[in-house]
Enzyme design. Structure first.
Site, PDB file in Angstrom:
ATOM      1  N   GLY A  31      -7.960  22.277 -18.694  1.00  0.00           N
ATOM      2  CA  GLY A  31      -7.903  22.010 -17.304  1.00  0.00           C
ATOM      3  C   GLY A  31      -6.941  21.914 -16.552  1.00  0.00           C
ATOM      4  N   LEU A  33      -6.091  23.692 -13.923  1.00  0.00           N
ATOM      5  CA  LEU A  33      -5.966  25.146 -14.050  1.00  0.00           C
ATOM      6  C   LEU A  33      -4.809  25.676 -13.303  1.00  0.00           C
ATOM      7  CD1 LEU A  33      -9.546  26.358 -13.840  1.00  0.00           C
ATOM      8  CD2 LEU A  33      -8.284  25.668 -15.798  1.00  0.00           C
ATOM      9  N   HIS A  37      -4.024  30.288 -16.872  1.00  0.00           N
ATOM     10  CA  HIS A  37      -5.657  30.221 -17.126  1.00  0.00           C
ATOM     11  C   HIS A  37      -6.263  31.163 -16.278  1.00  0.00           C
ATOM     12  CE1 HIS A  37      -4.434  25.639 -17.385  1.00  0.00           C
ATOM     13  NE2 HIS A  37      -4.546  26.065 -18.676  1.00  0.00           N
ATOM     14  N   GLY A 147      -3.643  32.358 -24.447  1.00  0.00           N
ATOM     15  CA  GLY A 147      -2.357  33.048 -24.197  1.00  0.00           C
ATOM     16  C   GLY A 147      -1.550  32.846 -25.159  1.00  0.00           C
ATOM     17  N   SER A 185       2.492  26.068 -16.825  1.00  0.00           N
ATOM     18  CA  SER A 185       1.761  25.126 -17.733  1.00  0.00           C
ATOM     19  C   SER A 185       1.303  23.681 -16.776  1.00  0.00           C
ATOM     20  CB  SER A 185       2.893  24.511 -18.420  1.00  0.00           C
ATOM     21  OG  SER A 185       2.360  23.271 -19.165  1.00  0.00           O
ATOM     22  N   ARG A 187       1.326  20.921 -17.576  1.00  0.00           N
ATOM     23  CA  ARG A 187       2.359  19.859 -17.725  1.00  0.00           C
ATOM     24  C   ARG A 187       3.645  19.911 -16.709  1.00  0.00           C
ATOM     25  NH1 ARG A 187       0.734  20.341 -23.723  1.00  0.00           N
ATOM     26  NH2 ARG A 187       0.050  18.001 -24.139  1.00  0.00           N
TER      27      ARG A 187
HETATM   28  P1  AMP Z   1      -4.355  24.614 -21.863  1.00  0.00           P
HETATM   29  O1  AMP Z   1      -5.300  24.168 -20.990  1.00  0.00           O
HETATM   30  O2  AMP Z   1      -2.718  24.364 -22.000  1.00  0.00           O
HETATM   31  O3  AMP Z   1      -4.873  24.141 -23.418  1.00  0.00           O
HETATM   32  O4  AMP Z   1      -4.395  26.315 -22.062  1.00  0.00           O
HETATM   33  C1  AMP Z   1      -5.420  26.990 -22.090  1.00  0.00           C
HETATM   34  C2  AMP Z   1      -5.319  28.305 -22.599  1.00  0.00           C
HETATM   35  O5  AMP Z   1      -4.297  28.954 -21.626  1.00  0.00           O
HETATM   36  C3  AMP Z   1      -4.643  28.445 -23.936  1.00  0.00           C
HETATM   37  O6  AMP Z   1      -4.741  29.712 -24.707  1.00  0.00           O
HETATM   38  C4  AMP Z   1      -3.118  28.696 -23.501  1.00  0.00           C
HETATM   39  O7  AMP Z   1      -2.210  29.589 -24.359  1.00  0.00           O
HETATM   40  C5  AMP Z   1      -3.408  29.425 -22.180  1.00  0.00           C
HETATM   41  N1  AMP Z   1      -2.279  29.422 -21.253  1.00  0.00           N
HETATM   42  C6  AMP Z   1      -1.439  28.291 -20.777  1.00  0.00           C
HETATM   43  N2  AMP Z   1      -0.519  28.442 -19.864  1.00  0.00           N
HETATM   44  C7  AMP Z   1      -0.394  29.839 -19.888  1.00  0.00           C
HETATM   45  C8  AMP Z   1       0.495  30.790 -19.332  1.00  0.00           C
HETATM   46  N3  AMP Z   1       1.505  30.467 -18.685  1.00  0.00           N
HETATM   47  N4  AMP Z   1       0.334  32.166 -19.523  1.00  0.00           N
HETATM   48  C9  AMP Z   1      -0.935  32.665 -20.248  1.00  0.00           C
HETATM   49  N5  AMP Z   1      -1.818  31.795 -20.713  1.00  0.00           N
HETATM   50  C10 AMP Z   1      -1.503  30.428 -20.535  1.00  0.00           C
END
Ligand code: AMP
Length: 281
Positions: A31, A33, A37, A147, A185, A187
């Site tokens: 989340g 987003l 995402h 990602g 990100s 974060r």
């Molecule tokens: P997360 O919510 O951080 O667990 O990310 C969920 C999915 O989104 C994971 O497969 C991540 O690798 C992908 N993701 C996060 N940030 C990026 C980004 N900047 N570019 C591409 N994919 C991303």
């Protein structure tokens, strides 16, 4: 779009779609987003009849001193974004729904975890593999989108799907970046304002390494050293790791050859960021 919070309802809905021979694209997230995402969702939308987005901050993949409680969350904003991206089902379970009691089985990842985030976050990939095993059985996707920002995760998930014969195609998606190169990100909001500016150093140092390699530099030690120096010039940035490995095997290299990953993790005051470049030599 339907928001679903129970495992049972999610499975019933998907089984109905499967009975109609619909393909299911799945984007698992935690989340908060952002465009990274949304790019995954978009690709899933183009390639499948049905799109499922999950939002679940998985406690199992956070270490005791990590940021589980401060991980950013904003469900209403996420719901609106998912709706506008034409997600069909938003799966949003509570922790109690996913883990009603202590698990009697968990997945332990045997390979590709002695390096990078696997080394600095012990147990992290076991938590990821365990929750994905559950999510894959709940959503039963045809394709799942991940990602490349989390390149080690892609390698681990690939192994998980092959080892346990999940009938799922894993689709890796390129990293989406801010204008100054910082990988998007959730974060990033936890960076202090001056750290947000400093954080561009991750990508800048990776691109400088790429340029050196293209000019013929082949010593991993020298490249890592120069990345280290570039990052150390930023007052709030502390290197967690810088590694150059084969990809997707994630093995140490004496000489740079074949497909390689340059990956790094950098700590700021309240947040640890990762980034990488994958190069074909
Ligand atoms: P997360 O919510 O951080 O667990 O990310 C969920 C999915 O989104 C994971 O497969 C991540 O690798 C992908 N993701 C996060 N940030 C990026 C980004 N900047 N570019 C591409 N994919 C991303």
């Amino acid at each position: 779009m339907r928001v679903i919070t129970t495992i049972k309802e999610m499975q019933i809905e998907i089984l109905k779609k499967k009975a109609e021979y619909k393909s299911v694209g799945f984007v698992p997230t935690m989340g908060f987003l952002h465009e990274g995402h949304l790019t995954l969702i978009n690709k899933a939308r183009q390639e499948n009849d049905v799109v499922v987005l999950s939002i679940f901050v998985n406690p199992l993949q956070f270490g005791p001193s990590e940021d589980f409680t401060t991980y950013p969350r904003d469900f209403e904003r996420d719901r609106a974004l998912a709706e506008s991206e034409k997600v069909d089902y938003l799966f949003y379970p509570a922790v109690k729904e996913m883990y009603p009691h202590a698990l009697s089985n968990t997945v332990i990842v045997q390979e590709r975890t002695d390096v990078l985030c696997g080394r600095s976050r012990p147990g992290h990939f076991d938590g990821v593999a365990t929750v994905l095993t559950k999510l894959f059985n709940i959503v039963m996707p045809t394709r799942a989108y991940f990602g490349k920002k989390d390149a080690q995760q892609v390698a681990v998930v690939d192994g998980l799907v092959k080892d346990f014969n999940f009938p799922i195609q894993i689709i890796p998606v390129d990293i989406v970046r801010e204008e100054d190169g910082l990988a998007k990100s959730s974060r990033n909001v936890n960076l202090l304002p001056e750290e947000r500016l400093q954080a561009a150093v991750l990508y800048r140092s990776l691109k400088a390494a790429e340029a050196a390699i293209l000019e013929g530099e082949r010593s991993p030690a020298k490249i890592k050293n120069s990345i280290h120096q570039t990052i150390a010039a930023e007052s709030n940035a502390f290197v967690d790791y810088i590694e150059i490995l084969s990809y997707p095997e994630l093995k140490t290299l004496e000489e740079l050859n074949g497909t390689i990953i340059i990956a790094l993790a950098v700590k700021f005051t309240n947040v640890r960021l990762i980034d990488n470049l994958i190069l074909e030599l």
